[in-house]
Enzyme design. Sequence first.
Site, PDB file in Angstrom:
ATOM      1  N   PHE A  35       0.812  -1.217   0.000  1.00 42.01           N
ATOM      2  CA  PHE A  35       0.000   0.000   0.000  1.00 42.01           C
ATOM      3  C   PHE A  35       0.841   1.260   0.000  1.00 42.01           C
ATOM      4  O   PHE A  35       2.061   1.214   0.146  1.00 42.01           O
ATOM      5  CB  PHE A  35      -0.993  -0.007   1.167  1.00 42.01           C
ATOM      6  N   ALA A 156       9.697  -2.798   1.255  1.00 48.76           N
ATOM      7  CA  ALA A 156       8.333  -2.983   0.767  1.00 48.76           C
ATOM      8  C   ALA A 156       7.348  -2.409   1.779  1.00 48.76           C
ATOM      9  O   ALA A 156       7.391  -2.768   2.955  1.00 48.76           O
ATOM     10  CB  ALA A 156       8.050  -4.467   0.554  1.00 48.76           C
ATOM     11  N   LYS A 157       6.476  -1.534   1.327  1.00 51.26           N
ATOM     12  CA  LYS A 157       5.399  -1.062   2.203  1.00 51.26           C
ATOM     13  C   LYS A 157       4.286  -2.099   2.060  1.00 51.26           C
ATOM     14  O   LYS A 157       3.324  -1.927   1.307  1.00 51.26           O
ATOM     15  CB  LYS A 157       4.945   0.340   1.774  1.00 51.26           C
ATOM     16  N   ALA A 158       4.497  -3.215   2.755  1.00 55.70           N
ATOM     17  CA  ALA A 158       3.599  -4.369   2.623  1.00 55.70           C
ATOM     18  C   ALA A 158       2.678  -4.425   3.832  1.00 55.70           C
ATOM     19  O   ALA A 158       3.085  -4.120   4.951  1.00 55.70           O
ATOM     20  CB  ALA A 158       4.417  -5.646   2.519  1.00 55.70           C
ATOM     21  N   TYR A 162       3.085  -4.485   8.760  1.00 58.86           N
ATOM     22  CA  TYR A 162       2.547  -3.544   9.735  1.00 58.86           C
ATOM     23  C   TYR A 162       2.081  -4.176  11.040  1.00 58.86           C
ATOM     24  O   TYR A 162       1.733  -3.463  11.984  1.00 58.86           O
ATOM     25  CB  TYR A 162       1.491  -2.642   9.080  1.00 58.86           C
TER      26      TYR A 162
END
Length: 268
Positions: A35, A156-158, A162
């Site tokens: 995202f 990676a903004k995975a 989070y």
Amino acid sequence: MQATKSIWMNGELVDWDDATIHVGAHGLHYGTGVFEGIRCYETADGPAVFRLTEHMQRLHNSARLLYMELPFSVEELRTATHELIGHNGLPECYVRPFAFYGFGELGVHTKGNPVEVVIMSWPWGNYLGDDNATKGITAKVSSWKRIGPNTIPHVAKATGVYLNSMLAVHEATRAGYDEAILLTDDGFVADGSGENIFVVKEGRIFTPPLSTSILPGITRASVIEIAQDLGYVVEEASLVRSDLYLADEIFMTGTAAEVTPVRAVDDI
Ligand code: PPE
């Protein structure tokens, strides 16, 4: 969260209430998604999206690191974002593009699942509180370590990554602090739960290098550029927790948090 008119889903604008997915979606079970968070600001020339190309490029990089092929190019995603913002008619908003493996097969491998791409937009004030943007926040060094580069690629903004941030921010707020600061396994300062970190000491500005398990923040890059243009010395340097305790000033940066001052770390 304030609903807006529509959400862009796989190339079409759909009504906010109709933007739903099946509970069997792979991304929901295994966190197999990527995202972005982007801000659109009101300007004299109308709404303007801050560093849209960089954000969509990072979304593509995040996807590549998850072996995911995005069915839309950076340019197509830019156009979709502009279309959505124009359609929803907000002068200022937060934009959340994301992509995930959808409904098809379960099992950890992603084969047999379509890649779904969605863009939402809605009004969102300062992440850490509009007051805190001027007053400053309190932070706690988390007992949860930032995921290492060989655990899940931190670049990676995975979505699955989070959980790391979620645990840290819960721990911090339950203990009465506003935000968490995560260290790497070997003790170097990495990220906040949703921000990068800067330390000011004797007039110089320090921030952890990209290799320290941090998200390559776009606000971080902007702040470095602006600070250097203003004549400040900015150094990307490994920091340890005592650098936080002895700092003259600390601030956090992020799309949601913008630039938020930190007034205490671990009550210091
Ligand atoms: N580190 C982390 C862990 C992080 O999540 C963000 C953004 C940053 C650094 C700063 O990156 P940038 O936005 O490119 O400057 N966090 C996003 C998501 C927050 C959320 O809770 O959702 C954001 O700020 O949009």
